[in-house]
Design an enzyme around this catalytic site. Sequence first.
Site, short mmCIF file in Angstrom:
data_model
loop_
_atom_site.label_atom_id
_atom_site.label_comp_id
_atom_site.label_asym_id
_atom_site.label_seq_id
_atom_site.Cartn_x
_atom_site.Cartn_y
_atom_site.Cartn_z
N LYS A 1 0.84 -1.20 0.00
CA LYS A 1 0.00 0.00 0.00
C LYS A 1 0.87 1.25 0.00
CE LYS A 1 -3.84 -0.47 2.40
NZ LYS A 1 -4.44 -0.74 3.72
N ARG B 1 -3.25 3.14 8.37
CA ARG B 1 -3.58 1.99 7.53
C ARG B 1 -2.43 0.99 7.52
NH1 ARG B 1 -4.76 4.67 1.82
NH2 ARG B 1 -6.13 2.84 1.62
N GLY C 1 -6.83 -10.13 7.58
CA GLY C 1 -6.47 -10.63 8.90
C GLY C 1 -5.67 -9.61 9.67
N MET D 1 -4.78 -5.56 10.84
CA MET D 1 -5.64 -4.60 11.51
C MET D 1 -6.44 -3.76 10.53
SD MET D 1 -4.59 -1.64 14.15
CE MET D 1 -4.84 -0.30 13.04
N ARG E 1 -3.63 -1.29 -6.43
CA ARG E 1 -2.78 -2.49 -6.34
C ARG E 1 -3.21 -3.43 -7.47
NH1 ARG E 1 -5.64 -4.87 -0.93
NH2 ARG E 1 -7.75 -4.59 -1.68
N HIS F 1 -15.95 -8.45 2.25
CA HIS F 1 -14.90 -9.35 2.76
C HIS F 1 -15.09 -10.76 2.22
CE1 HIS F 1 -13.24 -12.16 5.79
NE2 HIS F 1 -12.23 -11.30 5.78
N SER G 1 13.66 -41.97 -7.07
CA SER G 1 12.50 -41.12 -6.92
C SER G 1 12.41 -40.78 -5.43
CB SER G 1 11.24 -41.86 -7.37
OG SER G 1 10.11 -41.06 -7.14
N CYS H 1 8.14 -38.07 -5.83
CA CYS H 1 6.77 -38.55 -5.91
C CYS H 1 6.00 -38.40 -4.62
CB CYS H 1 6.72 -40.00 -6.39
SG CYS H 1 7.50 -41.15 -5.24
N TYR I 1 11.92 -34.68 -12.98
CA TYR I 1 10.46 -34.54 -12.94
C TYR I 1 9.95 -34.52 -11.50
CZ TYR I 1 10.11 -39.51 -11.76
OH TYR I 1 10.21 -40.71 -11.12
P1 ADP Z 1 -7.95 -2.13 3.45
O1 ADP Z 1 -6.54 -2.55 3.31
O2 ADP Z 1 -8.75 -2.98 4.37
O3 ADP Z 1 -8.59 -1.87 2.13
P2 ADP Z 1 -7.48 0.67 3.68
O4 ADP Z 1 -6.30 1.12 4.47
O5 ADP Z 1 -7.36 0.68 2.23
O6 ADP Z 1 -7.92 -0.73 4.24
O7 ADP Z 1 -8.68 1.58 4.13
C1 ADP Z 1 -10.00 1.27 3.87
C2 ADP Z 1 -10.74 2.46 3.41
O8 ADP Z 1 -10.66 3.54 4.32
C3 ADP Z 1 -10.23 3.05 2.12
O9 ADP Z 1 -10.72 2.39 1.01
C4 ADP Z 1 -10.77 4.44 2.16
O10 ADP Z 1 -12.09 4.45 1.68
C5 ADP Z 1 -10.74 4.76 3.63
N1 ADP Z 1 -9.59 5.59 3.91
C6 ADP Z 1 -8.35 5.21 4.27
N2 ADP Z 1 -7.55 6.27 4.41
C7 ADP Z 1 -8.29 7.36 4.12
C8 ADP Z 1 -8.03 8.75 4.08
N3 ADP Z 1 -6.83 9.24 4.34
N4 ADP Z 1 -9.03 9.56 3.74
C9 ADP Z 1 -10.24 9.07 3.47
N5 ADP Z 1 -10.57 7.78 3.50
C10 ADP Z 1 -9.60 6.92 3.81
MG MG Z 2 -7.86 -0.77 0.86
#
Ligand code: ADP
Ligand code: MG
Length: 876
Positions: A24, A94, A103, A105, A338, A456, A765, A832, A852
Amino acid sequence: MECKKYVYLFKEGNAKMRNLLGGKGANLAEMTNLGIPVPQGFTVSTEACVKYYTDDKKISEDVKNQIDEALQKLEEITGKRFGSSKAPLLVSVRSGARVSMPGMMDTILNLGLNDNTVETIAQLTNNPRFAYDSYRRFVQMFSDVVMGIEKRKFENLIEQAKEENGVKYDTELNSEDLKKLVAQFKELYKKEIGEKFPEDPKTQLIEAITAVFRSWDNPRAIVYRRLNDIPGDWGTAVNVQSMVYGNMGNTSGTGVAFTRDPATGEKKIYGEYLINAQGEDVVAGIRTPQPITKLKEDLPECFDEFMDIANKLEKHYKDMQDMEFTIEQGKLYFLQTRNGKRTAAAALKIAVDMVEDGSITKEQAVLRVEPKQLDSLLHPAFDASALKKSEVIAKGLPASPGAACGKIYFTAEEAKSHHEAGEKVVLVRLETSPEDIEGMVAAEGILTVRGGMTSHAAVVARGMGTCCVAGCGELNINEEEKIFQVKGKTYHEGDYISLDGSTGNIYGEIIKTSSPEISGYFGTFMSWADDIRKLKVRTNADTPRDAQQAIEFGAEGIGLCRTEHMFFNEDRIPKVREMIVAKTTEQRKRALDKLLPMQKEDFIGIYEAMEGKNVTIRFLDPPLHEFLPSEDEDIKALAEDMDIPFEELKSTVSYLHEFNPMMGHRGCRLTVSYPEIAEMQTRAIIEAAIEVTRNKGFNIEPEIMIPLVGELKELKYVKDIVVETANSIIKSEGIDLKYKVGTMIEIPRAALLADEIAKEAEFFSFGTNDLTQMTFGFSRDDAGRFLCDYYDKKIYESDPFAKLDQIGVGKLMEMAVKLGKSTRPDIHLGLCGEHGGDPSSVEFCHRVGLDYVSCSPFRVPLARLAAAQAQIKNPR
Ligand code: ADP
Ligand code: MG
Ligand code: MG
């Protein structure tokens, strides 16, 4: 001493820094560099997470100082300040590991709010409702995610507030209602934690970052890592990003989108959004989102800009992108991009399409698809005619394709335990959350009442290749009573339903399924993999049917045909028993004579199915008592059958009993005691080969494999019997038939003395199931019970019976390869064990120079792809 850098502003990073900044963070940095509108922020690196753990789960002063510095710079960039009463800075926190990892946070939004800043925000935006809505979300998330107070307790308070005000949606609560709610939340916090809710933004921030680091080692994350071969020492990064708001009215909104359809791979924008909503609202399934194309009507300029950036991102990354965006009062921001998760079918189509339009090479395409993903394409779909006759009881979203049929269970625990008891289960939930992961793994299919295509349940199911129908609002579910109702009918726990993940249809009955085939994009893609790979792929097959299936999946031969499975047949077992209890060689030979034609028939069937491809047949391997009855009653019946006294048979059975049968009288040891067994098996193998060569014209060269060898003389003793028997048949038949005699390397002593063994063995093998068992000293059948403690205590990370232990067992293999080749440079080498169907183990086999791997039929395509990827990464 110069300090190591642990914290990076977005503008200091780029996409190549994924290991350090997490996926990310690296992509937020890359988008910043590309000039895409991204709310600015900084990333605390994965190394800081690793350091947190080595520093006894504390964030060091050094890292804290760097966070402070970055925060100051962020304040400069944004012109806002933490805790300011003029322009307060609010951020999201995030998590983001190298690879996306459910899984971990949950994201915390609106951090920096407190009783003062909330008022400022209310004034600045002239929108107190918005300010208090953000505040209550923050208090709720912080309490739940950072401090672990149950979400439900907050939701109950919200429900209560809605009821008191007589409204249905949370958007209908006004600022005063929300303000009251915040106060209630904080009271709850104080009651649960014993301290006041932290008002200082910096305290909030450090707590939140610590919680992200902590979550790297929560049980859900550990389970996910084990399932996906992610090492525990990677750590996660933390992104701190200034907030933008999708919940500021009707020109604001938030959404998620893919540049191509993640279920089919079709090239069209695909996604959903919600007007006047923040973050998790879309994925949480609280309100039903709009399809992304409708944004063109709601906010046409934003839509155009969004499409431009989406196309730019796909071109830039040369892969399908999964993007998150937020619109704040008509201004578009990208919050994440991503490479999107996709179904196996979509992965293949996208890979092939991108090669055809010249965006990527065939090698790149081959690396794009996860070998394990192919599995979902090889599993049955509903039988079309059976499907037609079945009634659709409800319809949800086709969230992850495939067909599933099983008994319904309403909790992850129950799904898991009934699956372990051998049932096929379908997990039915209001909505799923990361806690459900083990139940989802156990389920044939997943059905949820709430949530969209990006919920999810949908995302995780697609990742696992499990069939999923999501957001089926028609179902009236009562998780406590373990029932759901639809169209006046009640379905109870344990009832059968069927799910079609490709249409979203739900059926209240068992539906027959039919087998898949490799064609279309799948076929094209696999042909590229075959062109690239050097490692051959064979199959473990004991019946003509399995062999046929494996050939359809691309097997190039049989690496392991286990003869004992043929012995368990109902009409054969009496003859096998007769052989076992025989008192004299004469008696044993008579019984073996009866088995001979049957074995020969089996081999004819297999040779015919393989049409001249190599077939390695292994001599009888298990301890003999496995074939005998153990209960008195059964012994009695057998004694009558065989016309011998009960007492005599019973004493034979107890005589054959072994305390440690896996290390007992089995494998080639049987032949050392009873050479006539090897004689019969050789005869069956050779006579069958002669017959098929003559009748069908295939050029058959049987490979006779002697199991459980640990000593050259032992091998030579058995081989002499084979050679003498085979040569005399060949001579008397007057035919020119070639055959090979080789051995399994599955006893550590054989690996250690492989140069000796190779004097007699024409091929090796690696029987890595036994080799793993004997190297670790773990019983294959019992290790599962205590290995979980080893995972918990971080002694071992994964099951060595599923994923080859490359450093220990692998060392023995490498040694045996080297020693074997030193004696016999052209020795043919294979594997095997179960590991032949595990991608990382296949890569290992490629690296150490095996010819193999051999795996079960359904894993053959996976092994072909893994072998191609190994060649691209590590050409040989
Ligand atoms: P995940 O990895 O579970 O997708 P994210 O870190 O992408 O979690 O966050 C989930 C959502 O939270 C994002 O899709 C976005 O909508 C919201 N979010 C995260 N950071 C911000 C931010 N700085 N401003 C506004 N919304 C945010
Ligand atoms: Mg996200
Ligand atoms: Mg074995």
